[in-house]
Design a protein around this motif. Structure first.
Motif, short mmCIF file in Angstrom:
data_model
loop_
_atom_site.label_atom_id
_atom_site.label_comp_id
_atom_site.label_asym_id
_atom_site.label_seq_id
_atom_site.Cartn_x
_atom_site.Cartn_y
_atom_site.Cartn_z
N ARG A 105 18.11 31.14 -67.78
CA ARG A 105 18.41 30.86 -66.36
C ARG A 105 17.16 31.18 -65.55
N GLN A 106 16.71 30.20 -64.78
CA GLN A 106 15.54 30.38 -63.94
C GLN A 106 15.88 29.97 -62.51
N VAL A 107 15.52 30.82 -61.57
CA VAL A 107 15.68 30.50 -60.16
C VAL A 107 14.31 30.61 -59.51
N ASP A 161 15.80 36.50 -51.00
CA ASP A 161 14.64 35.62 -50.83
C ASP A 161 13.49 36.31 -50.09
N THR A 205 14.71 25.84 -53.29
CA THR A 205 14.96 26.73 -54.43
C THR A 205 15.55 25.91 -55.57
N GLU A 222 17.50 26.01 -59.25
CA GLU A 222 18.26 26.77 -60.23
C GLU A 222 18.39 25.92 -61.49
N LEU A 224 21.05 37.96 -57.80
CA LEU A 224 19.72 37.54 -57.35
C LEU A 224 19.13 38.53 -56.36
N LYS A 255 11.66 29.84 -56.26
CA LYS A 255 11.46 29.58 -54.83
C LYS A 255 10.11 28.91 -54.65
N GLN A 310 14.32 34.95 -60.20
CA GLN A 310 14.99 35.53 -61.37
C GLN A 310 14.67 34.70 -62.61
#
Length: 219
Positions: A52-54, A18, A132, A134, A15, A56, A34
């Protein structure tokens, strides 16, 4: 039934910090730290796609935008499974996680045309500005073709993305890739990956030029 996600190599799963997202907090309600789409293909054996999604969240508008994820799918052709959904606060403490009992499926009424297509709704619990998200989910084709299925990917979203990757886990001879200018693959475990750092934010405009003329893309 659970579907094992496509393994994502550590070298592309790292990652961004932040702090790199802070530049967007005054203009956008949220930012993808990401986004990775991983495709695994074995001829006539399997086709799986793990995303996969992260994300904020900066303010209330970001909370509203990402309070629910929706995935369209065709139950006659594919299965979809949510592998991970967790929410952490600004201190990194887990404050929410996804429960399959909260997810639900409805008919896809988009376009007003009756079809067998469905929409999976995934509510996200415990959200607040500064959190955040995930999310990892996987799709699996019910029938695996002998040839790599046509795939088209645009590196963009309606909010900023710090890093977006398309990873293809397959033998080099199993597929042919055509990328937009400047998009170069890197060899990674089990296949190849294409990564774009800070791709353009998508904004719809009247009489817009074709998307592939101004957005990094891969076919």
């Amino acid at each position: 039934d659970p579907i094992e996600p496509v393994p994502i190599p550590a070298q592309i799963a790292t990652l961004s910090a932040d702090e790199a997202a802070e530049a967007y907090k005054d203009q956008y309600g949220a930012c993808f730290l990401q986004r990775i789409e991983a495709v695994a293909f074995e001829p006539a054996m399997q086709v799986k796609r793990t995303t996969r999604q992260v994300v904020k969240l900066f303010d209330a508008s970001g909370v509203t935008r990402f309070s629910t994820f929706q995935f369209q799918f065709d139950p006659l052709a594919e299965q979809v499974y949510v592998n991970t959904l967790r929410v952490t606060n600004a201190e990194g403490k887990e404050v929410g996680f996804g429960k399959p009992s909260d997810y639900f499926v409805i008919d896809d009424g988009e376009g007003g045309i009756a079809s067998q297509r469905k929409v999976l709704h995934v509510p996200v619990p415990g959200l607040a500005p500064g959190c955040t998200i995930e999310l990892v989910y996987t799709r699996r084709d019910l029938v695996s073709p002998p040839d790599f299925p046509f795939t088209e990917h645009y590196f963009t979203a309606e909010v900023p993305i710090l890093s977006e990757t398309l990873y293809v886990r397959a033998a080099p001879a199993a597929f042919v890739a055509r990328a937009s200018a400047g998009l170069v693959p890197q060899s990674v475990e089990g296949g190849q990956a294409w990564t774009v750092t800070k791709p353009p934010v998508y904004r719809h405009e009247p009489m817009q030029a074709p998307l592939d003329t101004f957005v990094p893309n891969l076919r």
